[in-house]
Design a protein around this motif. Structure first.
Motif, PDB file in Angstrom:
ATOM      1  N   HIS A  32       8.646  -0.992  14.788  1.00  0.00           N
ATOM      2  CA  HIS A  32       8.636  -2.318  15.399  1.00  0.00           C
ATOM      3  C   HIS A  32       7.430  -2.429  16.308  1.00  0.00           C
ATOM      4  O   HIS A  32       7.263  -1.630  17.232  1.00  0.00           O
ATOM      5  CB  HIS A  32       9.918  -2.534  16.195  1.00  0.00           C
ATOM      6  N   CYS A  33       6.581  -3.428  16.053  1.00  0.00           N
ATOM      7  CA  CYS A  33       5.390  -3.627  16.882  1.00  0.00           C
ATOM      8  C   CYS A  33       5.740  -4.491  18.079  1.00  0.00           C
ATOM      9  O   CYS A  33       5.994  -5.690  17.941  1.00  0.00           O
ATOM     10  CB  CYS A  33       4.289  -4.266  16.061  1.00  0.00           C
ATOM     11  N   SER A  34       5.743  -3.890  19.232  1.00  0.00           N
ATOM     12  CA  SER A  34       5.973  -4.614  20.472  1.00  0.00           C
ATOM     13  C   SER A  34       4.632  -4.838  21.157  1.00  0.00           C
ATOM     14  O   SER A  34       3.632  -5.135  20.503  1.00  0.00           O
ATOM     15  CB  SER A  34       6.939  -3.836  21.368  1.00  0.00           C
ATOM     16  N   SER A  35       4.555  -4.687  22.453  1.00  0.00           N
ATOM     17  CA  SER A  35       3.318  -4.902  23.201  1.00  0.00           C
ATOM     18  C   SER A  35       3.462  -4.299  24.584  1.00  0.00           C
ATOM     19  O   SER A  35       4.565  -4.254  25.149  1.00  0.00           O
ATOM     20  CB  SER A  35       3.027  -6.405  23.323  1.00  0.00           C
ATOM     21  N   VAL A  36       2.342  -3.867  25.167  1.00  0.00           N
ATOM     22  CA  VAL A  36       2.370  -3.424  26.562  1.00  0.00           C
ATOM     23  C   VAL A  36       2.588  -4.620  27.485  1.00  0.00           C
ATOM     24  O   VAL A  36       2.793  -4.439  28.700  1.00  0.00           O
ATOM     25  CB  VAL A  36       1.072  -2.688  26.947  1.00  0.00           C
ATOM     26  N   GLY A  37       2.585  -5.830  26.919  1.00  0.00           N
ATOM     27  CA  GLY A  37       2.922  -7.006  27.712  1.00  0.00           C
ATOM     28  C   GLY A  37       4.330  -6.969  28.273  1.00  0.00           C
ATOM     29  O   GLY A  37       4.645  -7.713  29.202  1.00  0.00           O
ATOM     30  N   VAL A  38       5.195  -6.103  27.735  1.00  0.00           N
ATOM     31  CA  VAL A  38       6.572  -6.014  28.246  1.00  0.00           C
ATOM     32  C   VAL A  38       6.614  -5.602  29.714  1.00  0.00           C
ATOM     33  O   VAL A  38       7.614  -5.820  30.398  1.00  0.00           O
ATOM     34  CB  VAL A  38       7.420  -5.026  27.421  1.00  0.00           C
ATOM     35  N   TYR A  39       5.514  -5.007  30.221  1.00  0.00           N
ATOM     36  CA  TYR A  39       5.502  -4.545  31.612  1.00  0.00           C
ATOM     37  C   TYR A  39       5.219  -5.670  32.598  1.00  0.00           C
ATOM     38  O   TYR A  39       5.479  -5.520  33.799  1.00  0.00           O
ATOM     39  CB  TYR A  39       4.451  -3.443  31.796  1.00  0.00           C
ATOM     40  N   GLY A  40       4.661  -6.778  32.119  1.00  0.00           N
ATOM     41  CA  GLY A  40       4.257  -7.804  33.052  1.00  0.00           C
ATOM     42  C   GLY A  40       3.113  -7.315  33.916  1.00  0.00           C
ATOM     43  O   GLY A  40       2.220  -6.602  33.449  1.00  0.00           O
ATOM     44  N   ASP A  41       3.121  -7.678  35.184  1.00  0.00           N
ATOM     45  CA  ASP A  41       2.074  -7.257  36.111  1.00  0.00           C
ATOM     46  C   ASP A  41       2.372  -5.840  36.598  1.00  0.00           C
ATOM     47  O   ASP A  41       3.396  -5.603  37.235  1.00  0.00           O
ATOM     48  CB  ASP A  41       1.997  -8.225  37.294  1.00  0.00           C
TER      49      ASP A  41
ATOM     50  N   LEU B 272      16.234  -2.047  19.051  1.00  0.00           N
ATOM     51  CA  LEU B 272      16.747  -0.748  19.474  1.00  0.00           C
ATOM     52  C   LEU B 272      18.271  -0.750  19.521  1.00  0.00           C
ATOM     53  O   LEU B 272      18.918   0.254  19.190  1.00  0.00           O
ATOM     54  CB  LEU B 272      16.168  -0.373  20.840  1.00  0.00           C
ATOM     55  N   GLY B 273      18.850  -1.885  19.926  1.00  0.00           N
ATOM     56  CA  GLY B 273      20.313  -1.986  19.927  1.00  0.00           C
ATOM     57  C   GLY B 273      20.868  -1.882  18.520  1.00  0.00           C
ATOM     58  O   GLY B 273      21.855  -1.175  18.273  1.00  0.00           O
ATOM     59  N   TYR B 274      20.218  -2.559  17.576  1.00  0.00           N
ATOM     60  CA  TYR B 274      20.654  -2.484  16.176  1.00  0.00           C
ATOM     61  C   TYR B 274      20.512  -1.060  15.646  1.00  0.00           C
ATOM     62  O   TYR B 274      21.411  -0.549  14.958  1.00  0.00           O
ATOM     63  CB  TYR B 274      19.827  -3.433  15.315  1.00  0.00           C
ATOM     64  N   ALA B 275      19.390  -0.409  15.962  1.00  0.00           N
ATOM     65  CA  ALA B 275      19.162   0.949  15.474  1.00  0.00           C
ATOM     66  C   ALA B 275      20.217   1.912  16.009  1.00  0.00           C
ATOM     67  O   ALA B 275      20.712   2.785  15.283  1.00  0.00           O
ATOM     68  CB  ALA B 275      17.764   1.411  15.877  1.00  0.00           C
TER      69      ALA B 275
ATOM     70  N   GLY C 231      22.449   3.421  13.185  1.00  0.00           N
ATOM     71  CA  GLY C 231      21.846   4.676  12.779  1.00  0.00           C
ATOM     72  C   GLY C 231      20.534   4.506  12.039  1.00  0.00           C
ATOM     73  O   GLY C 231      19.971   5.476  11.509  1.00  0.00           O
ATOM     74  N   TYR C 232      20.036   3.290  11.996  1.00  0.00           N
ATOM     75  CA  TYR C 232      18.776   3.001  11.307  1.00  0.00           C
ATOM     76  C   TYR C 232      17.621   3.676  12.056  1.00  0.00           C
ATOM     77  O   TYR C 232      17.530   3.588  13.286  1.00  0.00           O
ATOM     78  CB  TYR C 232      18.556   1.491  11.271  1.00  0.00           C
ATOM     79  N   GLU C 233      16.753   4.347  11.301  1.00  0.00           N
ATOM     80  CA  GLU C 233      15.632   5.059  11.925  1.00  0.00           C
ATOM     81  C   GLU C 233      14.519   4.071  12.257  1.00  0.00           C
ATOM     82  O   GLU C 233      13.879   3.519  11.364  1.00  0.00           O
ATOM     83  CB  GLU C 233      15.126   6.160  11.001  1.00  0.00           C
ATOM     84  N   LEU C 234      14.308   3.869  13.546  1.00  0.00           N
ATOM     85  CA  LEU C 234      13.351   2.873  13.993  1.00  0.00           C
ATOM     86  C   LEU C 234      12.586   3.378  15.211  1.00  0.00           C
ATOM     87  O   LEU C 234      13.148   4.041  16.083  1.00  0.00           O
ATOM     88  CB  LEU C 234      14.082   1.575  14.336  1.00  0.00           C
ATOM     89  N   THR C 235      11.304   3.068  15.250  1.00  0.00           N
ATOM     90  CA  THR C 235      10.449   3.434  16.368  1.00  0.00           C
ATOM     91  C   THR C 235       9.782   2.175  16.911  1.00  0.00           C
ATOM     92  O   THR C 235       9.380   1.302  16.142  1.00  0.00           O
ATOM     93  CB  THR C 235       9.347   4.419  15.922  1.00  0.00           C
TER      94      THR C 235
END
Length: 217
Positions: A1-10, A40-43, A47-51
């Motif tokens: 799953h492609c997220s972003s470092v934007g999750v940190y905010g400031d 991540l909750g679904y994984a 048991g689905y293998e997810l990063t």
């Protein structure tokens, strides 16, 4: 799953790592954090293998954001908001692809979150100056104080919503100048053996060679 470092905010005390608290404050950042929690909750339940991968500031060929930056600097239209001392953590696209590949196949990846970023964080001034050097043009020197730009950005966003049109500057784009984004990549190195190899100057020169070959700059 492609997220972003934007999750940190400031980020108050850079560098951030995978355990740092996320405090997003614009819609894009909030959506990325919500997406992480959902997958991540679904994984965990299935048991689905997810990063989850959190890319830093990706640049290189085919990136319209990179092209816009090169064009603006080449035309002498770039200006700083602030003094250019805030931190950016760039990663060249080839290094980013290599990061995706290793997290997709490494046996220690499933269930984990990894920051994938370049060899080092740099100041915004260094990033812009390196682009100017690649282009062989003068380094940008115009600086505007944040207090003078902030109300204009808010006005643009309001007008854009009313007219249902995209505007050139938003609070998210302003973070390019004001937010510190520096990260520790020690987890990816320790668990995956991954480390970005292309430094900023090399990556920008490769980018310029590609853009010039396509007659885009």
């Amino acid at each position: 799953h492609c997220s972003s470092v934007g999750v940190y905010g400031d980020i108050k005390n850079p560098p951030a790592d995978e355990e740092s608290e996320g405090q997003p404050d614009v819609a894009y950042e909030k959506s990325k954090l919500a997406g992480e929690k959902a997958v991540l909750g679904y994984a965990q339940e299935s048991g689905y293998e997810l990063t989850v991968v959190r890319p830093a500031w990706v640049y290189g060929p085919h990136c319209p954001r990179t092209l816009k930056l090169f064009k603006t600097i080449k035309k002498g239209r770039f200006f700083f908001v602030g003094d250019g001392s805030t931190l950016r953590h760039p990663i060249y696209i080839d290094d980013m692809v290599a990061g995706f590949e290793i997290t997709a196949v490494h046996p220690q990846s499933p269930g984990q979150v990894f920051i994938i970023a370049g060899p080092r964080a740099v100041t915004l001034r260094e990033l812009v100056d390196e682009i100017a050097h690649a282009l062989q043009v003068p380094e940008p020197a115009i600086r505007l104080p944040l207090w003078s730009v902030w109300p204009v950005v808010l006005l643009m966003e309001t007008a854009g919503k009313m007219l249902r049109r995209e505007v050139p500057f938003t609070r998210r784009s302003l973070k390019f100048f004001t937010g510190n984004t520096a990260f520790s990549t020690s987890k990816a190195k320790a668990q995956l053996g991954y480390q970005a190899e292309i430094d900023l100057a090399e990556g920008l020169n490769l980018t310029y060679a590609w853009l010039r070959g396509k007659q885009l700059v």
